[in-house]
Design a protein around this motif. Structure first.
Motif, PDB file in Angstrom:
ATOM      1  N   CYS A 184      -2.975  12.517  -0.637  1.00  0.00           N
ATOM      2  CA  CYS A 184      -3.039  12.680  -2.089  1.00  0.00           C
ATOM      3  C   CYS A 184      -4.360  13.368  -2.463  1.00  0.00           C
ATOM      4  O   CYS A 184      -5.417  13.037  -1.931  1.00  0.00           O
ATOM      5  CB  CYS A 184      -2.947  11.308  -2.755  1.00  0.00           C
ATOM      6  SG  CYS A 184      -3.362  11.304  -4.505  1.00  0.00           S
ATOM      7  N   CYS A 206      -0.091  11.310  -5.152  1.00  0.00           N
ATOM      8  CA  CYS A 206       0.855  10.254  -4.770  1.00  0.00           C
ATOM      9  C   CYS A 206       1.677   9.804  -5.965  1.00  0.00           C
ATOM     10  O   CYS A 206       2.830   9.427  -5.825  1.00  0.00           O
ATOM     11  CB  CYS A 206       0.115   9.085  -4.133  1.00  0.00           C
ATOM     12  SG  CYS A 206      -1.047   8.262  -5.222  1.00  0.00           S
ATOM     13  N   CYS A 219      -2.021   8.332 -10.552  1.00  0.00           N
ATOM     14  CA  CYS A 219      -2.968   7.918  -9.506  1.00  0.00           C
ATOM     15  C   CYS A 219      -4.386   7.912 -10.091  1.00  0.00           C
ATOM     16  O   CYS A 219      -4.802   8.870 -10.736  1.00  0.00           O
ATOM     17  CB  CYS A 219      -2.895   8.890  -8.334  1.00  0.00           C
ATOM     18  SG  CYS A 219      -4.230   8.659  -7.138  1.00  0.00           S
TER      19      CYS A 219
HETATM   20 ZN   LIG Z   1      -3.232   9.081  -5.081  1.00  0.00          ZN
END
Ligand SMILES: [Zn+2]
Ligand SMILES: [Zn+2]
Length: 188
Positions: free
Chosen positions: A78, A143, A147
């Motif tokens: 991520c 992600c 996030c």
């Molecule tokens: Zn993330």
């Protein structure tokens, strides 16, 4: 530069059958490719499952027009928290495969704008598929849209932990304020 990792060469080409060299002949090829990952610069995208593709080749005389689609499911760190982020990627693309080097040269194209079919008529599809996938993958994959990322002070993952860095910073901002002392006097 980008490249697939962990592919074995013999399974990644298409043998162009003789019938396909007839004028306006057309044929569709579907299959899967199982690279371990796609690598683009410092970024690595692991394949969650085999990549699927469909390529329709149309003979135009001096070249084959390849109309392709592919689907790949990848996992990569991520961009905010570095945990695994999944991304489903579908791409469609068009490529030109000339039947000979001479036919290609007569077109005044850049080297990266076409492919040339080798004498054995085995069309290598790795580069075609990897460049189509790279073009479609966003530079930053997260992600989840919300996030929270990593704390810029202590580095903890703010999706999983809470830290007091943000509060401490607020307190120190107050202390540095010119009227902070005055306020503490008033509080007394
Ligand atoms: Zn993330
Ligand atoms: Zn922190």
């Amino acid at each position: 530069m980008s490249a697939f990792e962990g592919l074995t060469r013999p399974h990644v080409s298409i043998k162009i059958p003789a019938e396909l060299f007839e004028p306006a002949a057309l044929e569709t090829f579907s299959g899967t490719l199982s690279p371990v990952a796609l690598v683009r610069g410092a970024q690595r995208y692991s394949l969650n499952e085999p990549l699927t593709y469909t390529l329709t080749l149309t003979h135009t005389g001096e070249a084959f027009v390849v109309a392709g689609t592919l689907h790949a499911s990848v996992t990569t760190p991520c961009a905010r928290c570095l945990d695994d982020a999944r991304y489903e990627c579908s791409a469609s693309f068009t490529e030109y495969v000339f039947v000979s080097e001479e036919a290609a040269q007569s077109k005044d194209l850049e080297d990266d704008e076409f492919f040339v079919l080798p004498a054995n008529h085995e069309l290598d599809i790795i580069e075609m598929l990897s460049s189509a996938l790279v073009l479609e993958l966003p530079n930053l994959i997260v992600c989840s849209d919300d996030c929270k990322g990593l704390c810029s002070v202590c580095g903890c993952n703010l999706n999983k932990e809470t830290c007091s860095c943000a509060e401490k910073r607020k307190e120190s901002d107050v202390e540095q304020h010119p009227f902070a002392q005055l306020r503490s006097l008033l509080d007394e």
